[in-house]
Design an enzyme around this catalytic site. Structure first.
Site, PDB file in Angstrom:
ATOM      1  CE  LYS A 108      -4.336   0.911   0.167  1.00  0.00           C
ATOM      2  NZ  LYS A 108      -5.768   0.068  -0.193  1.00  0.00           N
TER       3      LYS A 108
HETATM    4  P1  NAD Z   1     -12.982   7.590  -2.828  1.00  0.00           P
HETATM    5  O1  NAD Z   1     -11.985   8.555  -2.312  1.00  0.00           O
HETATM    6  O2  NAD Z   1     -13.501   7.402  -4.338  1.00  0.00           O
HETATM    7  O3  NAD Z   1     -14.390   7.841  -1.924  1.00  0.00           O
HETATM    8  C1  NAD Z   1     -14.389   7.675  -0.592  1.00  0.00           C
HETATM    9  C2  NAD Z   1     -15.989   8.112  -0.010  1.00  0.00           C
HETATM   10  O4  NAD Z   1     -15.807   8.111   1.360  1.00  0.00           O
HETATM   11  C3  NAD Z   1     -16.209   9.659  -0.544  1.00  0.00           C
HETATM   12  O5  NAD Z   1     -17.574   9.586  -0.926  1.00  0.00           O
HETATM   13  C4  NAD Z   1     -16.039  10.478   0.724  1.00  0.00           C
HETATM   14  O6  NAD Z   1     -16.673  11.586   0.752  1.00  0.00           O
HETATM   15  C5  NAD Z   1     -16.364   9.406   1.902  1.00  0.00           C
HETATM   16  N1  NAD Z   1     -15.773   9.681   3.066  1.00  0.00           N
HETATM   17  C6  NAD Z   1     -14.495  10.043   3.530  1.00  0.00           C
HETATM   18  N2  NAD Z   1     -14.401  10.155   4.754  1.00  0.00           N
HETATM   19  C7  NAD Z   1     -15.769   9.741   5.168  1.00  0.00           C
HETATM   20  C8  NAD Z   1     -16.227   9.884   6.474  1.00  0.00           C
HETATM   21  N3  NAD Z   1     -15.465  10.071   7.600  1.00  0.00           N
HETATM   22  N4  NAD Z   1     -17.369   9.558   6.805  1.00  0.00           N
HETATM   23  C9  NAD Z   1     -18.516   9.230   5.737  1.00  0.00           C
HETATM   24  N5  NAD Z   1     -17.868   9.238   4.252  1.00  0.00           N
HETATM   25  C10 NAD Z   1     -16.599   9.579   4.271  1.00  0.00           C
HETATM   26  O7  NAD Z   1     -12.442   6.126  -2.280  1.00  0.00           O
HETATM   27  P2  NAD Z   1     -12.697   4.689  -2.551  1.00  0.00           P
HETATM   28  O8  NAD Z   1     -11.758   4.410  -3.646  1.00  0.00           O
HETATM   29  O9  NAD Z   1     -14.334   4.514  -2.928  1.00  0.00           O
HETATM   30  O10 NAD Z   1     -12.671   3.939  -1.191  1.00  0.00           O
HETATM   31  C11 NAD Z   1     -13.346   3.595  -0.137  1.00  0.00           C
HETATM   32  C12 NAD Z   1     -12.830   2.581   0.763  1.00  0.00           C
HETATM   33  O11 NAD Z   1     -12.843   1.587   0.050  1.00  0.00           O
HETATM   34  C13 NAD Z   1     -11.618   2.748   1.142  1.00  0.00           C
HETATM   35  O12 NAD Z   1     -11.540   2.184   2.545  1.00  0.00           O
HETATM   36  C14 NAD Z   1     -10.602   1.953   0.386  1.00  0.00           C
HETATM   37  O13 NAD Z   1      -9.373   1.572   0.762  1.00  0.00           O
HETATM   38  C15 NAD Z   1     -11.486   0.826   0.148  1.00  0.00           C
HETATM   39  N6  NAD Z   1     -11.101   0.088  -1.361  1.00  0.00           N
HETATM   40  C16 NAD Z   1     -11.372   0.794  -2.423  1.00  0.00           C
HETATM   41  C17 NAD Z   1     -10.991   0.046  -3.469  1.00  0.00           C
HETATM   42  C18 NAD Z   1     -11.194   0.564  -4.998  1.00  0.00           C
HETATM   43  O14 NAD Z   1     -10.849  -0.130  -6.073  1.00  0.00           O
HETATM   44  N7  NAD Z   1     -11.068   1.753  -5.340  1.00  0.00           N
HETATM   45  C19 NAD Z   1     -10.754  -1.251  -3.473  1.00  0.00           C
HETATM   46  C20 NAD Z   1     -10.887  -2.061  -2.232  1.00  0.00           C
HETATM   47  C21 NAD Z   1     -11.232  -1.281  -1.141  1.00  0.00           C
END
Ligand code: NAD
Length: 418
Positions: A108
């Site tokens: 990561k």
């Molecule tokens: P992103 O930046 O696209 O979206 C994050 C979302 O969470 C946004 O809507 C933001 O406003 C919201 N957010 C941030 N802080 C917050 C809070 N305190 N309370 C409520 N909402 C909040 O990120 P993403 O890629 O969608 O990632 C989200 C999660 O999924 C993370 O934990 C990431 O590690 C995990 N993840 C992502 C992927 C991927 O392919 N993008 C894969 C596996 C896991």
């Protein structure tokens, strides 16, 4: 069982590993090997702002384990990123890649920047400088990046370009989650969310329930949460609430998710959506829904908030949304938690497909990708559910046990050098 460890992601990750090691009966030496990152690189990332001013950020890349293959994992841009958070996320990547049996270790990265405060040109400079700094440890056979919070396919294109220009030829397989025009894969942008819905569907089916019969709430409306809400809606579930960091919207009769997506495209947030009432993030977690999908950040379901959850299923789109104490509370209350390292593994599965396609320079159809993703997710879910049933343990402990055992076996078979 491990101690209550608060909300720190690394404490949660370490406590989860300790539980798996206990179930597997491994010795202390193996436990330490599994608990300790193989390699870490911390770099300073200076930026000349558009105004001419200079700012400095911290950058991290952690390769938690590389015994089953190259490091694999996202790159996070967030002001609150620190070394321990990146270590936790890297460790979860290791178990996740092993659970869905893709030939990777876990890694990561993170940069301490709030991307919303910077121009596109500034973000490009930060990305190129960070990539140059960590060049010695990345590469298609060493460590492959993907988008995470605060980064996207454009970020991955800049990483790929910087790496390629420095080596003198185009190397698409150094990142995944790239735009299609430069070697991205069909289906990657929505793969994590599709996987969340496949695993939700499988967990519900174990209780004889279908997605078309349930209500759902989704926390986080970014790359994972927005598409998860859309796919749940398309599968017939009633999505009654969603949120982002600014707040949420609630409509007991169901949100019009497509109208909401248009609202977010226009305004950048779910708040202010006309066909719903405002709701805050705490209240969303406690809604009387069947399925709760935390898809934002770590640690939101702790001892206190987990005690207020009314959902029967929690399907973890985010990494590490549930603390150790929160997990215990949910288990005691009979809530089925489909754990992150299984539920959100669809992203890394299609990242693997993207890497395979890039290495072969041969591209698959969207149908092939969708079918192979579903097959991998359901195979992994069935193996985890069978272990949980056989051992009388939670889906989380079963997934961890499978992932940790596969990594430990790779260590044992490879042997210790020298
Ligand atoms: P992103 O930046 O696209 O979206 C994050 C979302 O969470 C946004 O809507 C933001 O406003 C919201 N957010 C941030 N802080 C917050 C809070 N305190 N309370 C409520 N909402 C909040 O990120 P993403 O890629 O969608 O990632 C989200 C999660 O999924 C993370 O934990 C990431 O590690 C995990 N993840 C992502 C992927 C991927 O392919 N993008 C894969 C596996 C896991």
């Amino acid at each position: 069982m491990a101690q209550d460890t608060g909300r720190s992601p690394l404490a949660t990750a370490q406590a989860q590993l300790a539980t798996a090691v206990e179930i597997l009966g491994y010795e202390e030496g193996m436990h330490r090997m599994l608990a300790t990152p193989r390699r870490e690189m911390n770099v300073a990332v200076p930026l000349r702002r558009d105004s001419g001013e200079i700012e400095l950020f911290q950058g991290y890349r952690v390769q938690h384990n590389i015994s089953r293959g190259p490091g694999k994992g996202g790159l996070r841009y967030s002001a609150s990123v620190d070394a321990d958070e990146v270590r936790a996320l890297a460790m979860w990547m290791t178990w996740k890649c092993a659970v869905v049996d893709v030939p990777y270790g876990g890694a990561k990265g993170g940069v301490t920047i709030d991307p919303k405060q910077y121009s596109t040109a500034e973000l490009e400079r930060v990305t190129r400088r960070f990539t140059s700094e960590i060049m010695p440890i990345i590469g298609p056979e060493r460590d492959i990046m993907a988008p995470d919070i605060g980064t996207d396919e454009q970020t991955m294109a800049w990483v790929m370009d910087t790496y390629s220009v420095n080596l003198g030829y185009t190397i698409p397989a150094v990142t995944t989650g790239k735009p299609l025009q430069v070697g991205g894969s069909l289906g990657r942008a929505t793969a994590t969310s599709r996987g969340v819905v496949h695993s939700a569907q499988a967990a519900l089916a174990d209780a004889g329930v279908q997605l078309s019969e349930v209500t759902a709430a989704v926390q986080g409306f970014g790359k994972v949460g927005s598409h998860a809400a859309r796919f749940l809606h398309e599968a017939g579930a009633r999505v009654v609430a969603v949120s982002d960091e600014l707040g949420g919207v609630h409509a007991p009769d169901g949100l019009d998710v497509n109208a909401l997506l248009r609202h977010v495209a226009a305004t950048g947030t779910v708040t202010g959506f006309a066909d719903g009432d405002p709701i805050d993030n705490d209240a969303l977690l406690a809604l009387d829904v069947d399925v709760l999908v935390p898809a934002a950040v770590e640690g939101v379901l702790d001892e206190e908030s987990a005690g207020r959850v009314k959902a029967r299923w929690v399907v973890e789109g985010a990494n590490g949304p549930t603390t150790t104490a929160g997990d215990r509370v949910l288990a005691d209350r009979g809530v089925v938690v489909v754990p992150d390292i299984l539920a959100n593994a669809g992203g890394v599965v299609v990242s693997y497909f993207e890497w395979v396609q890039a290495n072969q320079a041969y591209w698959w159809t969207e149908k092939e990708i969708a079918e192979r993703l579903e097959h991998r997710m359901l195979t992994a879910y069935q193996a985890v559910a069978a272990t949980a049933r056989a051992e009388g343990i939670t889906l989380r402990d079963a997934a961890l046990t499978i992932g940790v055992r596969r990594v430990a076996e790779a260590h044992q078979i490879r042997g210790l050098y020298p």
